[in-house]
Design a protein around this motif. Structure first.
Motif, mmCIF file in Angstrom:
data_model
loop_
_atom_site.group_PDB
_atom_site.id
_atom_site.type_symbol
_atom_site.label_atom_id
_atom_site.label_comp_id
_atom_site.label_asym_id
_atom_site.label_seq_id
_atom_site.Cartn_x
_atom_site.Cartn_y
_atom_site.Cartn_z
ATOM 1 N N GLU A 1 17.576 -7.568 23.421
ATOM 2 C CA GLU A 1 17.358 -8.648 22.601
ATOM 3 C C GLU A 1 17.755 -9.434 21.828
ATOM 4 N N SER B 1 13.927 -5.348 31.736
ATOM 5 C CA SER B 1 12.582 -4.757 32.431
ATOM 6 C C SER B 1 13.041 -3.563 32.914
ATOM 7 N N TYR C 1 12.760 -0.623 29.994
ATOM 8 C CA TYR C 1 11.377 -0.190 29.948
ATOM 9 C C TYR C 1 10.806 0.396 31.104
ATOM 10 N N LEU D 1 7.434 2.571 30.133
ATOM 11 C CA LEU D 1 6.831 1.293 29.705
ATOM 12 C C LEU D 1 6.335 0.222 30.723
ATOM 13 N N GLU E 1 3.980 -1.908 31.453
ATOM 14 C CA GLU E 1 3.387 -3.122 31.273
ATOM 15 C C GLU E 1 5.026 -4.137 30.583
ATOM 16 N N GLU E 2 5.131 -3.556 29.665
ATOM 17 C CA GLU E 2 6.617 -3.916 29.334
ATOM 18 C C GLU E 2 7.039 -4.658 30.376
ATOM 19 N N LYS F 1 6.439 -7.235 32.157
ATOM 20 C CA LYS F 1 6.553 -8.914 31.259
ATOM 21 C C LYS F 1 7.876 -9.773 31.458
ATOM 22 N N PHE F 2 8.452 -8.519 31.532
ATOM 23 C CA PHE F 2 10.049 -8.958 31.133
ATOM 24 C C PHE F 2 10.643 -8.989 32.943
#
Length: 191
Positions: free
Chosen positions: A50, A73, A76, A81, A83-84, A87-88
């Motif tokens: 991040e 991605s 996660y 995880l 969903e997270e 998203k990435f």
């Protein structure tokens, strides 16, 4: 050992904090994330990815940003995880598709296949695995090709398509003999 790499990267980050070299600082954070990922320390990997992502986004370094999105991605998804991770992954596909880097695109399709498999969408997972294999072969990445062949073979076995699975395992075994990957050779022999 990832620990040594982490120590060196931490020292580099301390030094780079005093200079105006954001791309180097971003690369250090990205590599620190990779070191933590290898050590299965996902929360530390994510923190560093991040930080790298923030730098690469601010500096309009899309190629590096796309690769960090890919690693976020993966982190996660490996944590479950989904969903997270999804998203990435979507954002990484959007950014990376403008660059001509087959190995990056192979990894994007590979992670998408993992995601689709976890969502019980074997049809899409198979499609992504096939695309990942083709791109990995284009990039001459034997490890990625081998890993994706093996994972696709598992899906075929689960679906009762044993002939197709056997063909993939044979290809996987051939690749690993070529690169002397003894662990994977044994893994293929057990399949």
């Amino acid at each position: 050992m990832p620990e040594k790499g982490i120590d060196f990267l931490q020292k580099a980050i301390e030094i780079l904090d005093n200079y105006d070299e954001p791309w180097l600082l971003g690369m250090c954070y990205g590599n620190m994330g990779n070191s933590y990922l290898i050590a299965y320390e996902f929360s530390d990997a994510i923190i560093n990815y991040e930080k790298a992502l923030a730098i690469f986004t601010r500096e309009d370094m899309d190629n590096a940003r796309g690769k960090v999105l890919l690693q976020l991605s993966r982190s996660y998804i490996w944590l479950g995880l989904l969903e997270e991770g999804s998203k990435f992954l979507d954002e990484a596909f959007e950014v990376c598709s403008i660059f001509d880097e087959p190995i990056v695109m192979a990894n994007l399709h590979w992670f998408s296949a993992w995601l689709m498999y976890n969502y019980n969408n074997n049809e899409k997972a198979i499609s992504d695995y096939k695309e990942a294999i083709e791109l990995a072969q284009m990039a001459e990445s034997y490890i990625t090709t081998s890993d994706t062949l093996k994972e696709l073979a598992y899906i075929y076995m689960q679906d009762g398509k044993l002939k197709e699975a056997r063909k993939l395992i044979t290809k996987c075994l051939s690749i690993n003999k070529k690169i002397n990957n003894e662990l994977m050779i044994e893994h293929c022999n057990l399949m």
